[in-house]
Design an enzyme around this catalytic site. Structure first.
Site, mmCIF file in Angstrom:
data_model
loop_
_atom_site.group_PDB
_atom_site.id
_atom_site.type_symbol
_atom_site.label_atom_id
_atom_site.label_comp_id
_atom_site.label_asym_id
_atom_site.label_seq_id
_atom_site.Cartn_x
_atom_site.Cartn_y
_atom_site.Cartn_z
ATOM 1 N N HIS A 92 0.887 -1.179 0.108
ATOM 2 C CA HIS A 92 -0.067 -0.072 0.008
ATOM 3 C C HIS A 92 0.910 1.104 0.087
ATOM 4 C CE1 HIS A 92 -2.830 -2.941 2.137
ATOM 5 N NE2 HIS A 92 -3.252 -2.618 0.946
ATOM 6 N N ASP A 130 -9.558 -14.871 4.216
ATOM 7 C CA ASP A 130 -8.270 -15.172 3.625
ATOM 8 C C ASP A 130 -7.487 -16.031 4.274
ATOM 9 O OD1 ASP A 130 -8.495 -12.568 2.154
ATOM 10 O OD2 ASP A 130 -7.745 -11.293 3.747
ATOM 11 N N ASP A 173 -14.729 -11.764 4.832
ATOM 12 C CA ASP A 173 -13.603 -12.046 3.977
ATOM 13 C C ASP A 173 -12.582 -12.978 4.920
ATOM 14 O OD1 ASP A 173 -11.460 -12.431 2.301
ATOM 15 O OD2 ASP A 173 -11.281 -10.156 2.065
ATOM 16 N N GLU A 200 -8.894 -11.806 -6.506
ATOM 17 C CA GLU A 200 -8.471 -12.649 -5.583
ATOM 18 C C GLU A 200 -9.507 -13.673 -5.167
ATOM 19 O OE1 GLU A 200 -7.633 -10.579 -1.945
ATOM 20 O OE2 GLU A 200 -8.851 -11.676 -0.689
ATOM 21 N N ASP A 243 2.543 1.732 3.387
ATOM 22 C CA ASP A 243 3.220 0.848 3.793
ATOM 23 C C ASP A 243 4.818 0.956 3.398
ATOM 24 O OD1 ASP A 243 1.475 -1.420 4.610
ATOM 25 O OD2 ASP A 243 1.412 -2.030 2.508
HETATM 26 C C1 3MF Z 1 -9.288 -6.745 0.850
HETATM 27 C C2 3MF Z 1 -7.987 -6.833 0.085
HETATM 28 C C3 3MF Z 1 -7.008 -6.069 0.449
HETATM 29 C C4 3MF Z 1 -6.143 -5.962 -1.074
HETATM 30 C C5 3MF Z 1 -4.987 -4.794 -0.664
HETATM 31 C C6 3MF Z 1 -4.299 -4.666 -1.808
HETATM 32 C C7 3MF Z 1 -5.978 -5.539 2.396
HETATM 33 O O1 3MF Z 1 -10.108 -7.796 0.835
HETATM 34 O O2 3MF Z 1 -7.802 -8.064 -0.575
HETATM 35 O O3 3MF Z 1 -5.962 -6.430 1.277
HETATM 36 O O4 3MF Z 1 -5.662 -6.801 -1.702
HETATM 37 O O5 3MF Z 1 -5.733 -3.619 -0.368
HETATM 38 O O6 3MF Z 1 -5.222 -3.683 -2.847
HETATM 39 MG MG MG Z 2 -6.449 -9.027 -1.855
#
Ligand code: 3MF
Ligand code: MG
Length: 342
Positions: free
Chosen positions: A52, A251, A249, A211, A55
């Site tokens: 980001h 992940d 979400d 994603e 970051d």
């Molecule tokens: C949210 C995401 C994000 C993006 C990231 C890069 C924090 O569901 O997936 O992760 O991947 O912001 O754009």
């Molecule tokens: Mg993402």
């Protein structure tokens, strides 16, 4: 293509080494300094860093000090032999983006979003990265009446055009997600964003990052979403992970919920000759101990490579003969046995 021996490159973002906070509880692991995170990448088998804007440098740093601050991070990457894969403006934490960035009803807040995006592009340039990722986190509504959806669509297109015109070398990668934090996003799926790509001032520089969890949350299959974008030659990055149904979400580690879905994802990427990085956007479980805080990253990479072995062991001729006979029961068992190592 099955049988070819393409080497994949892997990336993740510093946010993937996290302290384990969730909406119901505080952090459970200690913070890891940015520099220490960067030193983990190579050890874990990763080559690229997803960033980001903040970051890389804090939003407090002014334009004059910006080049020096970015150069410091670039040096850190060079020292480790890493490359910056993407840079994304973090437009969902600042008070000025409470009601969205590009689609906010407030002109001053929209200006903030555009200014911050230009600054993100400057940062990307200085760190040597062409891929600008847009996760349009708050570009949507909690109630349908809050914003005009027609105006919002135009504002999104105008914002992307501004970026493409601001810098003629960057690529825009939309990372679409149907919900969370918003109830309803204006661009809920990669398909929506792909349509917009063709309306921009430069469709050849407009594409997507997909994603897995975001496709699953939209009730879609990630491998089909990826295949569709690959057919358009517009899949420029992926965030592989997994997701247990239509919830928040999650992940989860790649392949950890649905191995067959992971197989189909890798099968599509491999057959299409996907050229991008294998980004992993995965979170450690909250229960994970400090010492194990990067295991989910190494595990996801290992699962990808093991699934890739399975994909490469699939005999295209066998698949084609099952298809020709319309013997999908046979085809299913063939794939399942591959997945079970039988
Ligand atoms: C949210 C995401 C994000 C993006 C990231 C890069 C924090 O569901 O997936 O992760 O991947 O912001 O754009
Ligand atoms: Mg993402």
């Amino acid at each position: 293509m099955a049988g070819s021996k393409k080497q994949y490159q892997f990336s993740f973002g510093p946010w993937n080494i996290s302290m384990g906070a969730d909406p119901f509880g505080p952090p459970v692991r200690k913070e890891v300094a940015f520099a220490a995170k960067i030193r983990e990448y190579k050890k874990l088998g990763f080559d690229g860093v997803q960033f980001h804007d903040d970051d890389i440098i804090s939003t407090e740093v002014g334009p004059l000090e910006l080049p020096k601050a970015v150069a410091k991070v670039k040096k850190m990457l060079d020292g480790e032999g890493l490359f910056p894969e993407i840079v994304a403006p973090r437009l969902w934490e600042h008070p000025r983006t409470i009601d969205g960035g590009y689609t906010s009803n407030s002109a001053a807040d929209r200006k903030y979003a555009l200014d911050r995006t230009r600054r993100t592009i400057d940062i990307a340039n200085q760190i040597g990265c062409k891929n600008i990722v847009l996760w349009l986190a708050r570009e949507g509504t909690y109630i349908r009446e809050a914003k005009c959806p027609l105006t919002a669509t135009q504002r999104l297109l105008d914002a992307i055009n501004m970026m493409l015109e601001y810098d003629k070398n960057i690529l825009i990668l939309g990372e679409m997600k149907p919900n969370e934090p918003m109830d309803m996003a204006y661009m809920p799926t990669p398909g929506h964003f792909l349509a917009l790509c063709y309306k921009t001032v430069d469709p050849s520089r407009s594409g997507v990052l997909i994603e897995s969890a975001h496709s699953i949350l939209a009730g879609l299959d990630p491998s089909d979403d990826m295949a569709y974008a690959l057919w358009h030659k517009k899949l420029w990055s992926v965030h592989l992970n997994d997701q247990n149904g239509l919830k928040y979400d999650q992940d989860k580690s790649f392949g950890s919920v649905d191995l067959r879905r992971a197989f189909n994802t890798v099968w599509v990427l491999e057959r299409a000759g996907y050229q991008g990085c294998v980004g992993l956007d995965v979170k450690a479980m909250r229960t994970t101990k400090q010492a194990d805080q990067t295991r989910h990253l190494a595990n996801s990479r290992e699962i990808f490579l093991k699934v890739l072995d399975v994909v490469r062991s699939v005999d295209d001729k066998v698949v084609e003969s099952f298809r020709a006979e319309r013997d999908y029961e046979g085809l299913e068992l063939y794939i399942m046995k591959k997945l079970m190592g039988k």
